[in-house]
Design an enzyme around this catalytic site. Structure first.
Site: not given
Ligand code: G1P
Ligand code: ZN
Length: 543
Positions: A18, A113-114, A277, A279, A281-282, A344, A364-365, A376
């Site tokens: 993804t 990421s996370h 998160d 990196d 982006d969240r 997604t 939604e994530s 994001k």
């Protein structure tokens, strides 16, 4: 500069998911694994000779080594210039911005990421294109194809480059330009938002807490929230990025950001709480005593967008990933603008943003963002909320209550089953696919299926298409359940079940989401037989 050619056997597990290639640190540490993937990226983008790239990452374990490998494989490939964040640090949105600002040909982001970091954690490598966004599928397919046939890579045989000092150096003919990771990004944020209004709110006693989860946003948040906007020193917590994120799981949701949640739900909670998160982006948004789902956050930003200077002229359109709730659809309808439903992954928003069809999008994530970059952006979302709170003068709780009273509330939850045996997860998905044609009209408790499909998408701008993006089952009255398998995990399969129901009764807008969704949860289990197929009694993570 000496260039070495190293002969290898191709690796058979380098298919980007993804969001880039994510593997365990152990796998990425195997001889030649990273080098080969970087070489495959160059092959997939038509070579790196003469190009300028941006390089940075989330500071996790292995990244300092990985940055040196990227520099050396880039130099061997004849790259002209690499713009690298000091210490190989750049949040994902900051990297996206830098690619655009400097008109680079693309960039490499070193992040999983996370996903947890460290020896037992994960590592990730992602290629972004000249628009600053994740490479589209056509490119990741070419990279993947290259990994399968690669028999050698070339690398500069040179000492490590000093990337802890600002300024320019050289690796052979390639210029390595080390930049401050925060400066350009902070300047962009100041242009987009009403910093005076936010600073005024904070000066008036508004208290906030931002949890950087020992990940990349600490230095960014300190500069923006404390230094520029005047939040009290210490408002940014867990602000020092650590290679293993302090042993934590840097994913901003109520489970992994529990400490923040407890503060926000406790006595003497600040007015506003947020987290980002690994990196950057969240994002997670909370107010005193209230958690805002990412789907609702997107809808609220859309509904209040004109308070944000960058959106003063209104939104061109909005987009959400398919599993994201339809809350933003209702806002778009009221505003008379288009709302796109995409698969997604942020990469699907890129062409809509580039074409000017949408200015705001989200998942939604915990992903929210706009056309200011092509990723994001966690801190962007935090500033958007602060801007809206400052301009409306409302608390988070009041803003939510007013929003639901006007548009109705899309109760929403996601149930994740993690580390499921791959074949068992496939049984669940195959079982659902086999039923699709017979589902419309079927009754499950009080719910009746109105439509069911395996989501497919055709990009309205470039005509590219994606199939098999998740099983989507809709019920009469606006409830929905979606089943899909994660594309970012590194061990086994993660089955995600997304559950949603629209409520417009003013007396029923403040229920517990798990209770409000009980009939939909039961219908999902009935349809998918997750317990029977996987042996799991309950989800591992509920967000
Ligand atoms: C997850 C999220 C998705 C997001 C991606 C990268 O992917 O669900 O929305 O774009 O991480 O942050 P998944 O593991 O579901 O494939
Ligand atoms: Zn991330």
């Amino acid at each position: 500069m000496q260039v070495k050619t190293v002969v290898i056997a191709p690796f058979d597990d380098q298919k980007p998911g993804t969001s880039g290639l994510r593997k365990t640190t152990a796998r990425f540490s195997e001889p030649g694994y990273l080098e080969a993937y970087v070489q495959a990226i160059w092959d997939g983008i038509g070579g790196v000779a003469g190009k300028a790239l941006v390089l940075g990452g989330d500071g996790r374990f292995f990244n300092d080594h990985a940055a040196q490998v990227v520099l050396k494989v880039a130099a061997a490939g004849g790259a002209a210039r690499i713009i690298v964040g000091k210490g190989a640090i750049l949040s994902t949105p900051a990297a996206s911005h830098l690619i655009r600002l400097r008109k680079a040909d693309g960039g490499i982001i070193l992040s999983a990421s996370h996903n947890p970091g460290g020896l037992k954690g994960d590592v990730g490598v992602k290629y972004n294109g000249a628009n600053g966004g994740p490479a589209p599928e056509a490119v990741t397919d070419r990279i993947h194809a290259a990994t399968k046939t690669l028999t050698a890579y070339t690398i500069a045989d040179a000492p490590d480059v000093d990337i802890d000092r600002l300024g320019e150096t050289r690796l052979g003919d390639m210029i390595v330009e080390v930049v401050d990771p925060v400066t350009d990004y902070a300047a962009l944020m100041e242009r987009l938002f009403d910093f005076d209004a936010i600073a005024g709110l904070i000066a008036g006693g508004f208290r906030l807490r931002f949890d950087a989860m020992h990940a990349v946003t600490g230095p960014y948040a300190k500069v923006l929230l404390e230094d520029r906007l005047g939040a009290a020193p210490g408002s940014v917590v867990n602000a020092t990025p650590l290679p293993d994120f302090g042993g934590g799981h840097p994913d901003p949701n109520p489970i992994w950001a529990r400490e923040l949640m407890e503060t926000m739900m406790g006595p003497d909670a600040p007015d506003f709480g947020a987290a980002s998160d690994g990196d950057g982006d969240r994002n997670m948004i909370t107010g005193r005593g209230v958690y805002v789902t990412p789907s609702d956050s997107l809808a609220v930003i859309a509904a209040n967008a004109t308070n944000i200077p960058a959106f003063a002229g209104g939104l061109a359109g909005v987009a959400r990933s398919m599993p994201t709730s339809a809350a933003v659809d209702r806002v778009a309808e009221a505003l008379g603008i288009a709302c796109h439903e995409t698969p997604t992954g942020w990469k699907y928003f890129g062409s809509l943003l580039d074409a000017g069809r949408v200015t705001l999008c989200g998942e939604e994530s915990a992903g929210t963002g706009s056309d200011h970059v092509r990723e994001k952006d966690g801190l962007w979302a935090v500033l958007a909320w602060l801007n809206i709170l400052a301009r409306t003068g409302k608390s988070v709780a009041d803003l939510m209550a007013d929003h639901w009273a006007r548009f109705g509330r899309n109760y929403y939850t996601r149930h994740d089953y993690e580390g499921v045996e791959t074949d068992r997860a496939a049984l669940v998905m195959d079982g659902l696919r086999a039923q699709l044609n017979d589902l419309p009209g079927r009754k499950l408790g009080a719910l009746t299926v109105s439509a069911a499909d395996d989501f497919a998408y055709t990009d309205p701008v470039d005509g590219s298409s994606a199939t098999g993006q998740g099983i989507r089952i809709r019920f009469e009255g606006g409830a929905r359940v979606v089943f899909r398998l994660s594309g970012t995990g590194t061990v086994g399969a993660t089955l995600r079940v997304y559950l949603e129901r629209l409520e417009t009764d003013p007396a029923a807008l403040a229920l517990d989401p798990q209770e409000a969704l009980a009939p939909v949860i039961a219908a999902a289990e009935d349809l998918a037989q997750i317990r029977a197929f996987t042996g799991r009694e309950a989800p591992d993570v509920i967000t």
